[in-house]
Write an enzyme that holds these catalytic residues in place. Structure first.
Site, short mmCIF file in Angstrom:
data_model
loop_
_atom_site.label_atom_id
_atom_site.label_comp_id
_atom_site.label_asym_id
_atom_site.label_seq_id
_atom_site.Cartn_x
_atom_site.Cartn_y
_atom_site.Cartn_z
N LYS A 170 44.05 45.64 50.61
CA LYS A 170 43.63 44.40 51.26
C LYS A 170 44.02 43.27 50.31
O LYS A 170 43.31 42.98 49.37
CB LYS A 170 42.10 44.42 51.48
CG LYS A 170 41.60 43.56 52.63
CD LYS A 170 41.93 42.08 52.54
CE LYS A 170 41.05 41.32 51.56
NZ LYS A 170 41.52 39.92 51.38
N GLU A 245 38.62 44.12 37.60
CA GLU A 245 39.32 43.20 36.68
C GLU A 245 38.89 41.80 37.08
O GLU A 245 39.30 41.30 38.12
CB GLU A 245 40.84 43.32 36.84
CG GLU A 245 41.42 44.69 36.55
CD GLU A 245 41.34 45.07 35.09
OE1 GLU A 245 41.16 44.18 34.24
OE2 GLU A 245 41.43 46.27 34.80
N CYS A 279 44.06 35.17 34.63
CA CYS A 279 42.72 35.57 34.18
C CYS A 279 42.65 35.72 32.67
O CYS A 279 41.62 35.51 32.07
CB CYS A 279 42.29 36.85 34.88
SG CYS A 279 43.53 38.14 34.85
N GLU A 379 35.33 29.96 34.03
CA GLU A 379 36.76 30.08 34.31
C GLU A 379 37.21 28.90 35.17
O GLU A 379 36.69 28.69 36.26
CB GLU A 379 37.01 31.40 35.04
CG GLU A 379 38.48 31.70 35.19
CD GLU A 379 38.72 33.14 35.63
OE1 GLU A 379 38.17 33.55 36.66
OE2 GLU A 379 39.47 33.84 34.92
P1 NAI Z 1 37.93 36.00 45.23
O1 NAI Z 1 37.27 36.86 44.21
O2 NAI Z 1 37.13 35.47 46.38
O3 NAI Z 1 39.18 36.81 45.88
C1 NAI Z 1 39.79 37.97 45.36
C2 NAI Z 1 39.94 39.03 46.46
O4 NAI Z 1 38.64 39.46 46.87
C3 NAI Z 1 40.63 38.54 47.73
O5 NAI Z 1 41.43 39.58 48.26
C4 NAI Z 1 39.47 38.26 48.66
O6 NAI Z 1 39.81 38.36 50.01
C5 NAI Z 1 38.51 39.39 48.29
N1 NAI Z 1 37.10 39.18 48.64
C6 NAI Z 1 36.43 38.00 48.71
N2 NAI Z 1 35.16 38.21 49.09
C7 NAI Z 1 35.01 39.55 49.26
C8 NAI Z 1 33.92 40.40 49.63
N3 NAI Z 1 32.72 39.91 49.91
N4 NAI Z 1 34.13 41.73 49.67
C9 NAI Z 1 35.33 42.26 49.38
N5 NAI Z 1 36.40 41.51 49.04
C10 NAI Z 1 36.25 40.17 48.97
O7 NAI Z 1 38.62 34.81 44.45
P2 NAI Z 1 38.96 33.33 45.00
O8 NAI Z 1 37.82 32.81 45.81
O9 NAI Z 1 40.26 33.38 45.66
O10 NAI Z 1 39.08 32.50 43.63
C11 NAI Z 1 37.93 31.89 43.06
C12 NAI Z 1 37.95 32.03 41.55
O11 NAI Z 1 37.95 33.40 41.17
C13 NAI Z 1 39.17 31.46 40.85
O12 NAI Z 1 39.07 30.09 40.66
C14 NAI Z 1 39.16 32.23 39.56
O13 NAI Z 1 38.27 31.64 38.65
C15 NAI Z 1 38.64 33.58 39.96
N6 NAI Z 1 39.74 34.55 40.15
C16 NAI Z 1 40.04 35.41 39.15
C17 NAI Z 1 41.12 36.25 39.27
C18 NAI Z 1 41.48 37.21 38.19
O14 NAI Z 1 42.65 37.49 38.02
N7 NAI Z 1 40.55 37.79 37.48
C19 NAI Z 1 41.99 36.23 40.44
C20 NAI Z 1 41.55 35.32 41.47
C21 NAI Z 1 40.49 34.51 41.30
#
Ligand code: NAI
Ligand code: MG
Length: 472
Positions: A170, A245, A279, A379
């Protein structure tokens, strides 16, 4: 504009069962470039069933039977590297040079590394009177983010397939197009039907349904700490394994005697790369108080060289951030830091000059940042560097370890031994010593709230294995 209405399930592109779609935006032009299905529980259920049905046969294949399609997949990634890079430029806004070398180039290297690791891995060992087998963990749910969209897919899917697991992917809402290209390459590589499946959809719908599905054995997630916590809770109820991660707030510690100019220049490049949406980015620069103003001046000069612009131009070093929400978030951290007493050295929250369109943020350097400020704890995920002063080595260590994260870091000193001794006291999963380069074979993952488990290299393969022992 392409309007896709299918998901890759059971070895074929099938019409989605979802009524809604997700618009994919180009963050440099703010134009809709495509749409993909906003899959929900029905699409996820079909995909998990397909993965479940394929799991036993794929899990029983020999090393050679897995190496053959994985090699074709790696070759497909090589043949389509340019198309992959251009897709990431369009949906994420990474500059084309970076997208080619890193967004599309790194996954190629990682996929190749797993051919070697799989070829040499000992799936069987003798322990006393027992034979211990490393067996596949089963059906894997891979939930990936948008910041390195292809790398994060490859870093999960390739070792999972190498381990003999089947997968439902996903991908993030913002970057589904490179995920669809990846699914096409998996298809062309000739894996048995159901071994790999793709469902595009929103996190709270498709993502949540996938993490909770009883047919999933292991959830591998990369993204925000808030979502990671929810996934761990849901998976915990089903006694599923999780690999997380999550975020980071990594420190770059420059000890007295280090090459300050190099350390600061490398740090600015590190934090500007991919518009700061990394990240493991070194978002906190820690400098001794005696060298503080010198470091600030070097950082100002270095950051001034990055002019935000069109990511399709090969001369561009800094593109937009991924979407409007992310831009507001980054700007909020900049204004928040200034309100808390930080000093603006270069950049700022205003839109860059001459860019009426696109989610651009100025490369920003903040001085007089103290460890308690939000910008030093949370972050940001934008091109923002915070510079903090320390009194002595113990104080530097206290600041470096003083966040809830522990993903990466960097130490510079007069010699590698001094830097390594300091690094061993840091509560973090990776540390670069005196500019040591990223190593795709090194285990990558977090201490503390940066996550659970490790990706890449042999450790990354072992995430997808479970152990059985036979006593003779
Ligand atoms: P997010 O954590 O919401 O999205 C990451 C993935 O999780 C996407 O595929 C999303 O569809 C999925 N997701 C979201 N809610 C979910 C749920 N309830 N159950 C299962 N899957 C779910 O990240 P977002 O909102 O795009 O970014 C927000 C912040 O998160 C960024 O500003 C950054 O600080 C952090 N982030 C960190 C990352 C890393 O590499 N560790 C990557 C992306 C975001
Ligand atoms: Mg989200």
């Amino acid at each position: 504009m392409q309007e896709y209405s299918d998901q890759y399930i059971g070895g074929e592109w099938r019409p989605t069962l979802a009524a809604e779609s997700i618009a994919v935006l180009n963050p440099a032009t703010e134009q809709v470039i495509a749409s993909v299905p906003a899959g929900g529980a029905e699409d996820v259920d079909a995909a998990v069933r397909a993965a479940r049905a394929a799991a036993r046969a794929w899990g029983a294949t020999s090393r050679e039977e897995r190496l053959a399609p994985l090699t074709r997949l790696r070759d497909g990634l090589a043949a389509r590297q340019q198309e992959m890079a251009e897709t990431v430029v369009a949906e994420l806004g990474s500059p084309i040079g970076f997208a080619t070398a890193v967004q599309a180039g790194l996954p190629l290297g990682v996929a190749g590394s797993y051919l070697d690791i799989l070829a040499g891995y000992e799936f069987e060992e003798r322990v006393g009177t027992s034979t211990v087998f490393a067996e596949p963990a089963g059906v894997v749910a891979a939930i990936t983010p948008w910041n390195y969209p292809l790398h994060q897919i490859v870093a999960k899917v390739v070792p999972a397939l190498a381990a003999g697991c089947t997968v439902v992917l996903k991908p993030a809402e913002d970057t589904p197009l490179v995920a669809r290209l990846f699914a096409q390459l998996v298809h062309e590589a000739g894996f048995p039907a159901g071994v790999f499946n793709l469902v595009t959809g929103r996190g709270p719908d498709a993502g949540a349904a996938l993490a909770a599905h009883p047919g999933v054995d292991l959830v591998s997630f990369t993204g925000s700490t808030a979502v990671g916590r929810r996934i761990a809770e849901v998976a915990g109820r089903g006694i599923k394994r999780v690999a997380l991660e999550l975020g980071g707030k990594s420190a770059n510690v420059v000890l007295p005697g280090a090459d300050l100019t190099r350390a600061v220049n490398v740090n600015v490049a590190n934090v500007v790369a991919n518009s700061g949406q990394t990240c493991s980015a070194w978002t906190r620069l820690l400098v001794h108080e005696d060298q503080y103003e010198e470091a600030v001046a070097i950082a100002a000069k270095a950051a001034g060289k990055y002019v935000p612009g069109d990511p399709t131009e090969s001369s561009t070093g800094l593109g937009p951030v991924v979407n409007a929400k992310q831009r507001e978030r980054v700007r909020g951290y900049i204004t928040g830091a200034l309100a808390e007493g930080a000093r603006l050295v270069v950049g700022g929250a205003e839109a860059p000059e001459g860019l009426a369109q696109g989610y651009y943020v100025r490369p920003t350097v903040l001085a007089d940042v103290t460890p308690d400020m939000a910008v030093a704890q949370e972050e940001v995920f934008g091109p923002v560097l915070s510079i903090l002063a320390y009194r002595d080595e113990e104080h530097a260590l206290e600041i470096a370890n003083g966040t809830e994260y522990g993903l990466a870091g960097s130490v510079w000193a007069a010699d590698d031994e001094t830097a390594a001794a300091f690094a061993r006291r840091m509560d973090t999963g990776q540390v670069h010593i005196n500019g040591g380069r990223f190593n795709p074979l090194a285990p990558f993952g977090g201490y503390k709230k940066s996550g659970v488990g490790r990706e890449l290299g042999r450790h990354g393969l072992e995430e997808f294995l479970q152990t059985k022992s036979l006593q003779f």
